[in-house]
Design an enzyme around this catalytic site. Structure first.
Site, PDB file in Angstrom:
ATOM      1  N   SER A 664      36.583  42.299 -18.988  1.00 58.51           N
ATOM      2  CA  SER A 664      35.206  42.721 -18.751  1.00 58.51           C
ATOM      3  C   SER A 664      35.117  43.911 -17.809  1.00 58.51           C
ATOM      4  O   SER A 664      34.053  44.519 -17.671  1.00 58.51           O
ATOM      5  CB  SER A 664      34.383  41.557 -18.181  1.00 58.51           C
ATOM      6  OG  SER A 664      34.872  41.163 -16.909  1.00 58.51           O
ATOM      7  N   LYS A 707      26.683  38.078 -12.489  1.00 57.71           N
ATOM      8  CA  LYS A 707      27.192  39.369 -12.008  1.00 57.71           C
ATOM      9  C   LYS A 707      26.073  40.233 -11.448  1.00 57.71           C
ATOM     10  O   LYS A 707      26.203  40.830 -10.366  1.00 57.71           O
ATOM     11  CB  LYS A 707      27.916  40.092 -13.144  1.00 57.71           C
ATOM     12  CG  LYS A 707      29.220  39.423 -13.564  1.00 57.71           C
ATOM     13  CD  LYS A 707      29.866  40.134 -14.746  1.00 57.71           C
ATOM     14  CE  LYS A 707      31.195  39.476 -15.111  1.00 57.71           C
ATOM     15  NZ  LYS A 707      31.837  40.116 -16.270  1.00 57.71           N
TER      16      LYS A 707
END
Length: 828
Positions: A664, A707
Site C-alpha cells: 500500500s 489511515k
C-alpha cells in the site's frame, strides 16, 4: 521555471464532502423504538446464499452430503447452524435405542441390539427383573420338596449300591481271614488275622514260610479286589453326579420356561429372540451362579464372592444410547472432539492388581448420541486431534461405528480386549470453520470433497437496503429480549447501522459480524441505564463507541505523543526533496489505528537499482518487496526507452523497527523517488497511501479510514494549517466512513482528501508542478517534473559511460606495466 498545475485542476481531484461519509436517517425505520417491531424469525440476516445452501444440505439424504459451514468468526454461523439443525431435526423420526449385551458364543465380541426409541430402557428394566426372577425361581426350585425328593432318591440309590460293594468286600476279607481299615488319607489297609486278632510283624515272622506265603497271596488277592471295588464306587459317584447335574438342568429348564416364553414372544426382532434363547440356555448351563451361599466365613471365599457377582454381569444390559426423552432427531454439538469423546471407549477397572473390563463398561461417544441426527464440530478443534479426523472419515465411508481404544488403534503390541459389534451409522456431520481450512482440506485431503459435498459459506457483508434495515431492527429487538436490554430508539438504530457500514468498509453495505454489533448493543444499553434513560438513543451508542476506543487506544495515544514531541520525526508542514509521509495501519488486539511514517529516498549514479533497506535488514515482507520491484518497472518503462537506467537508489521507512509488509506504500515510495530524481520538493503536509502497477495506475488499499484519521489526529495535535490532507486511490472513495470531526474539518477547509487515478495526478498534488506527458520520441516537455527526471537520468547515463571508459584505460595501463616488469625479470 516550473510549469504549475492550475488550482482548479487540483480542486477537481478532491473527494466531495458528501462522499466522505454516509449517514442513515432515523426516518428509514418505520418504528419509533424496537418494541414496535416483530423479533427476527430466521435468526440471521444478509446470508441468503448460506441459508439456501443450508436448507439444501440439511434436506438431502444421500451419503456424502455432509456440510462444511465456512465463514469468519462473529457472523453467527455456529448459532444459526445449530438452530437450523434443531429445526430440521424436529421433522425427522426419533432414532433407535442401542444396547450392548453379552455374547454367549463369543464373549469378547459383545452384541449390539436396537430397539425403537424408549424401548431400550424398558428392555434393560425387563432384563433386570428377569434376572431377579431367575435367581428366585432357581433357588425356589432347588429348595422344593419335589427336587429334594428326586435328589435323595438318587443319593440313596448310590449309597445302597456303594454299601453292597463294601459288604461284599468285607465278606471276602473275613473269608480270607483279613480285616479292612480306612486310613486317614482316604485309603484302605488290609490286615491279616490270627485267631481273630490282628497279627503283629513279630508273629508274622515266626510263622512257617508256607503260612507266610499263603497270607501274602491272600493279601494280594484282597488288595486287587479292594482296588476294583473303589473304582466301581467312583464310577457310581460320577454316575450319580451326572444324574444330579441332569436333574438340576431339567429342573432349572422347567422353572425358566414360564419366565422366558412371554419375553421371547414379546420381542419380534430375530436378533433379540436369538439372544434371549442363548440367555436361557446359558442359565441352565450355569445355574450354579444362582445358588444360595452356604454361609462360609472363609476369608478367601469372601474375596472370591466378588468374582461370583461378576458372573451375573453377563445377564445385564448396557443401555448405550437412550432416546426415550428425545423428540425428533438428536442434534449434538461436540466442543471437545477428542477420540474418546467422539467415538466412545471401553473403560477398565482394577481387580486384584490387574485391569479388567466387560461389556457393561462400554461408553458411547458423541457420534453414537447423534446417530440418526446431526453432529456439529468445530473443524479447528477436530484437526487438533488428527486421529479423530482420520477415524471420523473412515466411519463416514463405512457407515458404521466400531468402538476401539486408541491403544488398539495404534499399539505396537497386539492386546486382547473387547471387540464390540459395529453399529450402523446414519448421521449428517456439520463442520464449522474458516474458508482457509476448507480450501486446504479440498486441496490436500482426497476424502474431504467426497464426504463433505455441501459448502455453506457465510459472507462478511450484505447489501444496504430497506429489507435489511427492517431485518436489522428485528435482530436488535430479538437480542434485546434475549439479553434483557433496554429498547432502542430509531436514532440509535441509525447510529448502529452507520457503525455496521464502517465495519463493512463499504458505504453500500452492512457488516454481518454480529459479534461486534452485539457487544455494542450491550454497552449502549449499559450507558443508557447509567444515565437513567428508559430508551437507548444515538448519544448512548456514540458514548459506547467512545468508551470502547478509550479502553483500547493507549498505544495510539502514546505513538501520537511521540510524534508531537518530535521523538518520532514526522513533518506536517513545509516542503522537502525525497521525503514523504506514508500511512500504515497498526493492530493491537481488536483495535486498529493509522499512523504516519516518514519515507525517504536517495538517488545516485550506479547500476545497483533500487535498494530496499528494510529488505536488506530482513524487516521487509514479500509483498513490500514486490511493490518495490514494480517501481523499477515503472521507471524503466517511462524513462529508459532510449537509454539504459543508470540508477542506484535507497528507500526506507524511517524509525521503524518491526517487520513491514504490504504494497500500500508503493505509490508513496515512487513519489519520493521522483522527487529525489527531479530535485523538486514534496509538500510535507500531505500523506499518501495506495499501491501502483507498472503502468503508473493507482490501486486500492485497505484500512483507508484508519489511515486518514490517524494522519488527521497527528495534524490536529500539532496544529491544522489548512494545507494538510491525504491522497487516496479513487477506488477507495466508496470505502470512506470517516468520523464526524474529520468530515467537519474538511468542510471547514482545514483538511483535505484527494482521490487520484495515476502517479501523474498524485505527484502534481504533492509538488504543484505538472507531471508532463511523453511525446512520440519518449521525451518530456521542459518545466515539467518528468522532463526534469528524464534530464537527470540522461546526465547519469553520460557520467556512467565516461566512468566506464576511464576504467577500461586504467585497466589496460596496469596490464601493460605488469607485462614490461615481467619481461625485465626474465632477461635478468
Amino acid at each position: 521555471m516550473w510549469k504549475q498545475v492550475p488550482k482548479k485542476e487540483l480542486e477537481k481531484r478532491k473527494v466531495p464532502i458528501e462522499q466522505l461519509r454516509t449517514s442513515t436517517p432515523p426516518e428509514a425505520f418505520p418504528c419509533e423504538t424496537t418494541e414496535q417491531i416483530e423479533p427476527l424469525k430466521e435468526g440471521i440476516i444478509g446470508q441468503d446464499r448460506a441459508v439456501h445452501a443450508m436448507e439444501f444440505g440439511l434436506k438431502i439424504k444421500k451419503a456424502g452430503y455432509n456440510l462444511y459451514v465456512a465463514g469468519p468468526p462473529g457472523t453467527g454461523k455456529a448459532t444459526y447452524t445449530q438452530a437450523k439443525a434443531k429445526q430440521a431435526a424436529k421433522g425427522k423420526p426419533t432414532p433407535k435405542d442401542w444396547c450392548y449385551v453379552y455374547n454367549f458364543l463369543h464373549p469378547d465380541h459383545p452384541l449390539a441390539l436396537s430397539f425403537p426409541a424408549g424401548e431400550g430402557r424398558e428392555f434393560k428394566a425387563r432384563m433386570d427383573t428377569l434376572l431377579q426372577d431367575i435367581e428366585r425361581e432357581i433357588r425356589k426350585t432347588f429348595a422344593g420338596e419335589e427336587y429334594q425328593k428326586s435328589r435323595r432318591e438318587r443319593m440313596q440309590n448310590f449309597e445302597k449300591k456303594a454299601q453292597e460293594r463294601w459288604k461284599e468286600l468285607d465278606e471276602l476279607a473275613r473269608e480270607l481271614n483279613f480285616s479292612l481299615e480306612r486310613t486317614g488319607e482316604g485309603g484302605i489297609a488290609t490286615i491279616p488275622l490270627l485267631f481273630g486278632k490282628p497279627i503283629s510283624n513279630e508273629e508274622f515272622n515266626r510263622l512257617p514260610e508256607v503260612s507266610r506265603q499263603e497270607i501274602k497271596e491272600k493279601s494280594k488277592r484282597l488288595e486287587q479286589q479292594v482296588t476294583e471295588s473303589v473304582r466301581q464306587i467312583q464310577l457310581l459317584e460320577k454316575e450319580v453326579e451326572q444324574e444330579i447335574a441332569q436333574l438340576d438342568k431339567e429342573s432349572v429348564r422347567h422353572a425358566l420356561v414360564p419366565l422366558f416364553r412371554p419375553v421371547i414372544d414379546e420381542y419380534t426382532d430375530e436378533k433379540v429372540q436369538k439372544y434371549l434363547r442363548e440367555y436361557e440356555y446359558d442359565v441352565t448351563q450355569n445355574h450354579g451362579f444362582f445358588k444360595e451361599e452356604t454361609g462360609e466365613s472363609n476369608p478367601m471365599a469372601r474375596l472370591l464372592q466378588r468374582n461370583e457377582e461378576n458372573n451375573l454381569l453377563r445377564y445385564k444390559v448396557n443401555l448405550l444410547v437412550d432416546n426415550d426423552t428425545l423428540s425428533g432427531a438428536p442434534v449434538v454439538f461436540e466442543n471437545n472432539p477428542t477420540y474418546y469423546n467422539l467415538f466412545g471407549r471401553v473403560e477398565y477397572r482394577s481387580t486384584f492388581g490387574t485391569m479388567t473390563t466387560d461389556f457393561t463398561m462400554i461408553k458411547p461417544g458423541a457420534l453414537h448420541m447423534a446417530n440418526g441426527g446431526y453432529l456439529l464440530v468445530q473443524i479447528a478443534e477436530l484437526l487438533r486431534n488428527p486421529l479423530s479426523w482420520h477415524v471420523l472419515k473412515r466411519m463416514l465411508k463405512t457407515e458404521s461405528m466400531r468402538i476401539e481404544n486408541v491403544s488398539e488403534e495404534h499399539g505396537l503390541i497386539a492386546t486382547s480386549g473387547l471387540k464390540p459389534e459395529a453399529i450402523p451409522l446414519d448421521v449428517k456431520v456439520i463442520l464449522l470453520g474458516s474458508p482457509y481450512i476448507y480450501h486446504v482440506l479440498s486441496e490436500l485431503d482426497e476424502d474431504f470433497p467426497k464426504l463433505f459435498k455441501v459448502k455453506v459459506e457465510f459472507d462478511t457483508d450484505m447489501k444496504k437496503d430497506k429489507r435489511h434495515y427492517h431485518e436489522f431492527a428485528a435482530f436488535v429487538r430479538s437480542y434485546c429480549e434475549k439479553e434483557k436490554l433496554l429498547p432502542f430508539h430509531r436514532s440509535a438504530l441509525a447510529a448502529l447501522l452507520d457503525y455496521s457500514t464502517r465495519l463493512a468498509g463499504d458505504q453500500r453495505k452492512l457488516t454481518t459480524n454480529f459479534h461486534n454489533l452485539s457487544r455494542l448493543l450491550v454497552e449502549a444499553s449499559f450507558w443508557a441505564e447509567e444515565a437513567g434513560a428508559a430508551i437507548v438513543v444515538a448519544e448512548h451508542v456514540h458514548q459506547a463507541l467512545e468508551e470502547q476506543e478509550y479502553r483500547a487506544n493507549r498505544m495510539d495515544e502514546k505513538m501520537r505523543e511521540l510524534i508531537e514531541e518530535g521523538t518520532i520525526m514526522v513533518d506536517v508542514a513545509g516542503e522537502k526533496v525525497g521525503q514523504i509521509n506514508g500511512l500504515a495501519v497498526l493492530q493491537t488486539g481488536d483495535y486498529a489505528f493509522g499512523q504516519p511514517h516518514r519515507i525517504t529516498a536517495r538517488t545516485f549514479i550506479g547500476r545497483q537499482g533500487i535498494i530496499n533497506i528494510e529488505r536488506e535488514t530482513s524487516l521487509s515482507g514479500q509483498f513490500h518487496h514486490k511493490g518495490l520491484l514494480i517501481l523499477s518497472g515503472y521507471l524503466a518503462g517511462n524513462f529508459a526507452q532510449d537509454k539504459p537506467l543508470p540508477l542506484s537508489a535507497s528507500i526506507t521507512f524511517e524509525q521503524t523497527y518491526s517487520r513491514i509488509d504490504g504494497d500500500s506504500a508503493s505509490s508513496t515510495e515512487l513519489y519520493a523517488l521522483l522527487s529525489s530524481l527531479s530535485d523538486i520538493p514534496i509538500r510535507q503536509g500531505i500523506a499518501v497511501t495506495g499501491s501502483v502497477n507498472q503502468f503508473g495506475e493507482i490501486q486500492p488499499i485497505g484500512g483507508v479510514n484508519e489511515k486518514i484519521e490517524g494522519f488527521f489526529m497527528v495534524c490536529q495535535a500539532i496544529g491544522l494549517s489548512s494545507e494538510q490532507g491525504v491522497i487516496i486511490p479513487h477506488q477507495n472513495v466508496k470505502n470512506l466512513m470517516l468520523r464526524t470531526e474529520v468530515v467537519e474539518a474538511v468542510r471547514a477547509g482545514q483538511f483535505h482528501i484527494w482521490q487520484v487515478r495515476t502517479i501523474e495526478e498524485g505527484i502534481e498534488i504533492l509538488t504543484g508542478v505538472c507531471a508532463g506527458t511523453a511525446d512520440n520520441h519518449g521525451g518530456y516537455e521542459q518545466g515539467t517534473l518528468f522532463g526534469q527526471v528524464s534530464r537527470r537520468l540522461a546526465q547519469m547515463s553520460s557520467s556512467i559511460k565516461e566512468d566506464t571508459a576511464d576504467l577500461v584505460i586504467d585497466v589496460d595501463a596496469q596490464a601493460m606495466q605488469k607485462l614490461i616488469e615481467s619481461d625485465k625479470e626474465d632477461k635478468g
